[in-house]
Scaffold this active site. Structure first.
Site, short mmCIF file in Angstrom:
data_model
loop_
_atom_site.label_atom_id
_atom_site.label_comp_id
_atom_site.label_asym_id
_atom_site.label_seq_id
_atom_site.Cartn_x
_atom_site.Cartn_y
_atom_site.Cartn_z
N ARG A 1 0.83 -1.21 0.00
CA ARG A 1 0.00 0.00 0.00
C ARG A 1 0.86 1.26 0.00
O ARG A 1 0.48 2.27 -0.59
CB ARG A 1 -0.94 -0.01 1.20
CG ARG A 1 -2.05 -1.01 1.01
CD ARG A 1 -2.92 -1.16 2.22
NE ARG A 1 -4.16 -1.86 1.85
CZ ARG A 1 -5.02 -2.36 2.71
NH1 ARG A 1 -4.80 -2.25 4.01
NH2 ARG A 1 -6.11 -2.96 2.29
N LYS B 1 -19.56 -17.67 -0.49
CA LYS B 1 -21.01 -17.58 -0.31
C LYS B 1 -21.71 -16.66 -1.28
O LYS B 1 -21.21 -15.58 -1.60
CB LYS B 1 -21.29 -17.07 1.11
CG LYS B 1 -21.00 -18.11 2.17
CD LYS B 1 -21.34 -17.55 3.52
CE LYS B 1 -21.34 -18.65 4.57
NZ LYS B 1 -21.68 -18.09 5.89
N GLY C 1 -9.63 -9.81 -1.69
CA GLY C 1 -8.49 -10.28 -0.90
C GLY C 1 -8.03 -11.67 -1.27
O GLY C 1 -6.85 -11.91 -1.58
N GLY D 1 -13.10 -4.03 0.00
CA GLY D 1 -14.48 -3.53 0.10
C GLY D 1 -14.86 -2.55 -1.00
O GLY D 1 -15.95 -2.65 -1.56
P1 ADP Z 1 -12.54 -12.65 -2.14
O1 ADP Z 1 -11.81 -12.40 -0.84
O2 ADP Z 1 -11.59 -12.69 -3.30
O3 ADP Z 1 -13.68 -11.69 -2.36
P2 ADP Z 1 -14.21 -14.68 -0.98
O4 ADP Z 1 -13.80 -14.24 0.39
O5 ADP Z 1 -15.60 -14.41 -1.39
O6 ADP Z 1 -13.18 -14.12 -2.07
O7 ADP Z 1 -14.04 -16.26 -1.09
C1 ADP Z 1 -12.85 -16.95 -0.87
C2 ADP Z 1 -13.06 -18.20 -0.07
O8 ADP Z 1 -13.99 -19.08 -0.69
C3 ADP Z 1 -11.77 -18.97 0.05
O9 ADP Z 1 -11.41 -19.04 1.40
C4 ADP Z 1 -12.12 -20.36 -0.51
O10 ADP Z 1 -11.53 -21.41 0.22
C5 ADP Z 1 -13.61 -20.39 -0.37
N1 ADP Z 1 -14.20 -21.39 -1.28
C6 ADP Z 1 -14.18 -21.37 -2.63
N2 ADP Z 1 -14.79 -22.46 -3.13
C7 ADP Z 1 -15.21 -23.20 -2.09
C8 ADP Z 1 -15.93 -24.43 -1.95
N3 ADP Z 1 -16.32 -25.13 -3.03
N4 ADP Z 1 -16.19 -24.88 -0.72
C9 ADP Z 1 -15.79 -24.16 0.36
N5 ADP Z 1 -15.13 -23.00 0.31
C10 ADP Z 1 -14.84 -22.50 -0.90
#
Ligand code: ADP
Ligand code: MG
Length: 399
Positions: free
Chosen positions: A38, A199, A357, A380
């Site tokens: 950063r 999710k 992230g 965010g």
């Molecule tokens: P970002 O931080 O890039 O926005 P998210 O926080 O939404 O991404 O999602 C990342 C998480 O989703 C990771 O920790 C990954 O392990 C989890 N994940 C992805 N696919 C699955 C799955 N099929 N089952 C459980 N967890 C999952």
């Protein structure tokens, strides 16, 4: 893309005071900064202003001190890291307004740099209190915002100041706005979006916005399970938000109406336990997942097909990994798709923008982060931009 003032529009600033909002909310462990990216992002803006002879006063927040002084969240803790990256001496000022800041300005040479205290020590920061805004602005001549990652918050230092001083986007803010604009506001078509992660509930607004914007919506990760389940596929003990079936179907209907093709995995990697290289690991059709199995990644054939989709596209926006990439071998789909996107970007047929992230971590893990057109580290703010929201800190810079 919004029209905003850039540093190129800045007149003569020699001897003037530039209040520069940066993101120095640095990760620390045992008193040491663990990642200075950063700071590196802010270097071009700081050095450019310094070279023009401005007195550069850096404003930033650090942690969540909730409107009170807290020595453990003082920005003085990061000054060593900032000096090291800048290669210049930086004065620390334990205030953000008032006489102490004024005295510091008096001591600074033209081109000198000072870091002011954590803006969130003052309750007026997060309230965007006009009195605090006025007090900070009283010591400045121009305001430069170089913290896109804080632009989704309307705080005194991220939004308020832009209304009371001539306001400019810093170089890193400018790069971010230009890259994001190219990806969704005015993209070369066809446009694909990859949305993955854990999710659906955390990215409902993202999905709803994207179906009206993109030609191909590729859904992967845990959230794909919710969509599969909504379509009547039994997903065993996969991570799945069964209560969101109606929502998932509504998103699929909206996509259909908008002419957006949704791609869900048809072949998946499953296992009975969530562990590295589990003995029960297997790849199967989505209709063959057993009750005691969980989907942890997209299968190789699915990924191959998605690569073919990307080949037809000119723009890609990516947020969220395709599988549980932290645990091998459930990183395979994310890594493979990332490498395909990187190759297409290198060939010049794809503009690729990614953020989030875990997504950024996954792209580094795949070894292709440098090949993407642009990687946003803004968390965010990046997600809110993907939701189609107007970011107050960006809006305030518009002319
Ligand atoms: P970002 O931080 O890039 O926005 P998210 O926080 O939404 O991404 O999602 C990342 C998480 O989703 C990771 O920790 C990954 O392990 C989890 N994940 C992805 N696919 C699955 C799955 N099929 N089952 C459980 N967890 C999952
Ligand atoms: Mg995450």
């Amino acid at each position: 893309m919004p029209n905003f003032r850039k540093l190129d529009d800045l007149g003569d600033v020699a001897g003037k005071v530039a209040l520069v909002r940066v993101d120095f909310n640095l990760p620390m462990q045992d008193g040491a900064v663990t990642d200075d990216s950063r700071v590196r992002a802010a270097v071009p803006t700081i050095l450019e202003l310094s070279a023009k002879g401005a007195k550069v006063l850096l404003l930033a927040h650090f942690g969540r001190p909730k409107g009170a002084r807290d020595a453990s969240q003082s920005l003085s803790l990061v000054i060593g890291a900032v000096e090291k990256v800048l290669g210049k001496e930086v004065m620390f000022v334990p205030e953000i307004a008032g006489d102490i800041v004024k005295q510091a300005i008096g001591i600074l040479d033209n081109g000198g740099i000072a870091l002011l205290e954590n803006t969130r020590f003052w309750p007026g920061e997060e309230k965007n209190d006009p009195e605090l805004v006025k007090a900070i602005a009283a010591n400045g001549d121009v305001y430069v915002n170089d913290a896109f990652s804080a632009a989704h918050r309307a705080h005194a230092s991220t939004e308020g100041l832009a209304h009371v001083l001539p306001a400019y986007a810093g170089r890193s803010m400018q790069a971010e706005l230009e890259a994001l604009g190219k990806a969704l506001d005015n993209p070369e078509k066809p446009v694909a979006a990859v949305v993955g992660g854990a999710k659906v509930s955390s990215k409902l607004d993202v999905l709803q916005h994207l179906v009206s914007k993109v030609d191909h919506l590729i859904i992967g990760g845990g959230m794909a399970n919710t969509f599969l389940a909504a379509r009547g596929v039994s997903v065993g003990k996969s991570l799945c938000e069964h209560d969101l079936a109606d929502t998932a179907n509504a998103i699929l209907d909206a996509a259909d109406k908008a002419g957006c093709t949704v791609h869900l995995p048809y072949e998946v990697v499953v296992s009975q336990e969530f562990a590295a290289n589990p003995p029960s690991l297997r790849t199967c059709n989505v209709h063959e997942v057993a009750d005691n199995e969980m989907i942890l990644d997209c299968g190789p054939a699915s990924v191959e097909a998605l690569g073919d989709v990307l080949k037809t596209c000119r723009t890609l926006v990516w947020n969220g990994p395709m599988g549980a990439f932290e645990t091998p071998p459930f990183d395979a789909a994310t890594v493979a798709l990332a490498r395909m996107a990187a190759a297409l970007t290198r060939e010049g047929s794809l503009v690729s923008v990614a953020g989030g992230g875990d997504t950024v971590a996954a792209l580094h893990h795949a070894g292709v982060a440098q090949d993407f057109t642009y990687i946003s580290t803004a968390g965010g703010a990046f997600l809110e931009w993907m939701e189609g929201r107007e970011l107050p800190g960006v809006k305030a810079l518009e002319i």
